[in-house]
Design a protein around this motif. Structure first.
Motif, mmCIF file in Angstrom:
data_model
loop_
_atom_site.group_PDB
_atom_site.id
_atom_site.type_symbol
_atom_site.label_atom_id
_atom_site.label_comp_id
_atom_site.label_asym_id
_atom_site.label_seq_id
_atom_site.Cartn_x
_atom_site.Cartn_y
_atom_site.Cartn_z
ATOM 1 N N ILE A 129 -6.064 -20.676 15.986
ATOM 2 C CA ILE A 129 -5.214 -21.691 15.360
ATOM 3 C C ILE A 129 -5.796 -23.094 15.540
ATOM 4 O O ILE A 129 -5.986 -23.843 14.577
ATOM 5 C CB ILE A 129 -3.793 -21.645 15.953
ATOM 6 N N TYR A 130 -6.064 -23.467 16.808
ATOM 7 C CA TYR A 130 -6.526 -24.839 17.067
ATOM 8 C C TYR A 130 -8.044 -24.965 16.977
ATOM 9 O O TYR A 130 -8.559 -26.088 16.887
ATOM 10 C CB TYR A 130 -6.035 -25.294 18.440
ATOM 11 N N GLY A 131 -8.740 -23.822 17.020
ATOM 12 C CA GLY A 131 -10.189 -23.855 16.893
ATOM 13 C C GLY A 131 -10.612 -23.706 15.444
ATOM 14 O O GLY A 131 -10.864 -24.700 14.756
ATOM 15 N N VAL A 161 -16.290 -38.640 17.663
ATOM 16 C CA VAL A 161 -15.623 -38.754 18.961
ATOM 17 C C VAL A 161 -14.418 -37.811 19.003
ATOM 18 O O VAL A 161 -14.167 -37.121 20.002
ATOM 19 C CB VAL A 161 -15.185 -40.209 19.217
ATOM 20 N N GLY A 162 -13.674 -37.774 17.903
ATOM 21 C CA GLY A 162 -12.517 -36.888 17.829
ATOM 22 C C GLY A 162 -12.905 -35.422 17.968
ATOM 23 O O GLY A 162 -12.215 -34.644 18.640
ATOM 24 N N TRP A 166 -11.426 -33.145 20.863
ATOM 25 C CA TRP A 166 -10.635 -31.964 20.464
ATOM 26 C C TRP A 166 -11.231 -30.699 21.068
ATOM 27 O O TRP A 166 -10.522 -29.874 21.655
ATOM 28 C CB TRP A 166 -10.595 -31.877 18.941
ATOM 29 N N ASN A 167 -12.563 -30.539 20.932
ATOM 30 C CA ASN A 167 -13.198 -29.327 21.465
ATOM 31 C C ASN A 167 -13.114 -29.280 22.986
ATOM 32 O O ASN A 167 -12.922 -28.209 23.573
ATOM 33 C CB ASN A 167 -14.664 -29.263 21.014
ATOM 34 N N LEU A 197 -5.355 -34.459 25.130
ATOM 35 C CA LEU A 197 -6.693 -34.555 24.533
ATOM 36 C C LEU A 197 -6.670 -34.137 23.068
ATOM 37 O O LEU A 197 -7.336 -34.756 22.217
ATOM 38 C CB LEU A 197 -7.673 -33.676 25.323
ATOM 39 N N LEU A 198 -5.900 -33.067 22.753
ATOM 40 C CA LEU A 198 -5.806 -32.651 21.353
ATOM 41 C C LEU A 198 -5.154 -33.750 20.510
ATOM 42 O O LEU A 198 -5.563 -33.994 19.366
ATOM 43 C CB LEU A 198 -5.004 -31.354 21.248
#
Length: 533
Positions: A129-131, A161-162, A166-167, A197-198
């Protein structure tokens, strides 16, 4: 109970105010003064319309070249987004297969806590989902939004940078989950410390897209832009609201289903539909059937979707009116679904020659059809009589994958196959692998979906039958769970093929477009009468 319902209603009121402001702005800037010619915004010039546009097809009537607008940082950002998204896809798929096998092989891999079913499934869900879905969807937006707005991406370094933040946040989150540190809510398992962080990474993604939208060189915003801009507003609001540590008990369940369902409908769906509204007409070379209807579908989604998640709590310890409101809104979702179906399916199914010629179109158009089926199934599933049998069974798992995988993931696969040759200036090194990938995931998903749908329905019938032992409802699902593992394994093999093709594209010998059959003399793939028209 008062706080949860009150907070959700307060949020809905605030969101409605923002929607009214957006509506006033749209009217004042003549965004609703539209004509059917606005549907041709996807074409860069008049000569492009009517031509097959697919860098993977030898019959493409548009020369495949690298996008000349790409700056160095923008190019780097897109590569990072798609490579990391693919890595998370492979990573999450492996955990998904392990979790599936453990459902009918419960004694397998029992010696270590990180390998238990609860952690394997959670790692699979969050990675995908988030990856893959989020990074792949945002990466697609990073290319489509500037393309539609006829201007380069603004502040691409902030996007880089985002991507890093995120990763990093997602890696820390799944590591914590593997070690048993979790917030304990479905789709919100990542500890809130890493959710920050997300959120920061998401903000770094949103700023470049908003600056690009502000600097657009076209007045009209194509429907894809509406979906992407709305998703950028909806997802942060959902994520922050659901992560507030103020919900407990039944209140928490209400907020959890509100978030989980809206992530699909107000985050992944805009990413998928926005991409499909671009790629289907772009590849076929024809505008969508009714542009006005496409905007009606977008606003209907915005109006009807936000409260549909609570239909999963039929029979639960929450006020009946909350569930009833959710059921009504779930059924109303038929309106935007029909709008999408009329626009996208009439175009793709009316040009079957393009399905034969374009592998990316097969992914995208089939994914769009799966959106229609998943949405109609969801409206039916919300009805009390149906939900009484289907909920709390494997049927719901099959439905969730119909929406999140068969719709959104297939659209992203097709979009990445279309975009990367234009981003890198390289042709796909193994065109046969695209077809292999397609059939592995399609056949695998068909087995997966029908096994869970049939097995889950039988499971539900057994669970509501008071004369049958509860254990019987579990035992009868074993052969269907084996089918789930078979289907999931085929889908995962398809993901490995996709990743291998991507790796060779970047690391293998450079394959220029001039070396493809595309440069050779070819005939139009369309029927003669259609070509002349």
């Amino acid at each position: 109970m008062n706080f949860t319902i009150g907070s959700l209603l307060a949020f809905s009121f605030a969101a409605s105010l923002l929607a009214v402001i957006a509506l006033i702005w749209a009217i004042s800037t003549h965004q609703f003064r539209i004509t059917e010619s606005d549907a041709r915004t996807v074409f860069e010039d008049d000569d492009e319309a009517g031509k097959l546009d697919d860098p993977t097809s030898p019959h493409s009537e548009r020369l495949a070249t690298q996008d000349p607008r790409l700056t160095r940082d923008w190019h780097r950002l897109l590569i990072v987004m798609f490579v990391t998204a693919t890595a998370w896809l492979v990573f999450g798929s492996v955990f998904g297969v392990i979790a599936s096998l453990k459902l009918h092989l419960p004694d397998w891999l029992t010696g270590s806590a990180p390998l238990t079913f609860g952690r394997m499934r959670t790692l699979h869900l969050n990675s995908v989902i988030y990856g893959f879905l989020s990074l792949g969807g945002i990466g697609t937006a990073m290319w489509l939004v500037p393309t539609l707005f006829k201007t380069p991406l603004r502040k691409p370094r902030l996007g880089l940078v985002g991507a890093a933040i995120w990763n990093l946040g997602l890696l820390a989150g799944v590591t914590a989950i593997a070690r048993g540190w979790t917030d304990g809510l479905e789709w919100l398992e990542i500890p809130w410390q890493f959710d920050i962080l997300l959120a920061l990474g998401g903000a770094c993604f949103a700023v470049p897209l908003l600056f690009t939208a502000a600097a657009r060189r076209v007045n009209h915003i194509y429907v894809t832009g509406w979906y992407y801009m709305a998703g950028l507003v909806w997802f942060p609001a959902l994520f922050i609201m659901a992560n507030m540590p103020v919900h407990t008990g039944a209140q928490q369940a209400t907020a959890n289903w509100w978030f989980a369902h809206n992530v699909l409908g107000l985050w992944l769906t805009p990413l998928g539909l926005g991409a499909a509204y671009y790629f289907i007409p772009k590849i076929i070379g024809k505008p969508i059937y009714s542009y006005r209807l496409s905007l009606l579908g977008f606003w209907a989604l915005a109006l009807f979707y936000s409260q549909v998640g609570m239909h999963h709590l039929v029979g639960g310890p929450i006020p009946t009116w909350v569930v009833s409101l959710s059921i009504v809104q779930s059924v109303m979702m038929v309106v935007p679904v029909i709008a999408v179906a009329i626009n996208q399916h009439t175009l793709s199914l009316g040009n079957l020659w393009a399905w034969r010629e374009s592998l990316p179109l097969r992914f995208v158009a089939l994914g769009a059809i799966m959106y229609t089926l998943a949405s109609l199934q969801g409206s039916l599933e919300a009805v009390r009589a149906f939900s009484t049998v289907a909920h709390f069974t494997h049927y719901t798992v099959g439905h969730a994958h119909l929406g999140a995988y068969a719709f959104v993931a297939l659209v992203l696969f097709g979009g990445i196959y279309y975009m990367l040759p234009r981003i890198t200036g390289r042709a796909w090194p193994m065109p046969w692998a695209i077809s292999l990938h397609f059939w592995l995931v399609v056949v695998g998903f068909a087995i997966y979906f029908f096994a869970l749908t049939i097995g889950g329905w039988l499971q539900g019938l057994a669970m509501v039958d008071a004369s049958r032992e509860w254990l019987e409802s579990m035992e009868l699902t074993v052969p269907y769970l084996a089918g789930r593992s078979l289907g999931g394994t085929l889908m995962t093999l398809g993901h490995f093929v996709f990743a291998a093709n991507l790796a060779v594209l970047f690391l293998g010998p450079r394959r220029h477009f001039e070396e493809t059959p595309q440069a050779e003399e070819t005939q139009s793939p369309r029927p003669a009468q259609e070509s002349e028209a």
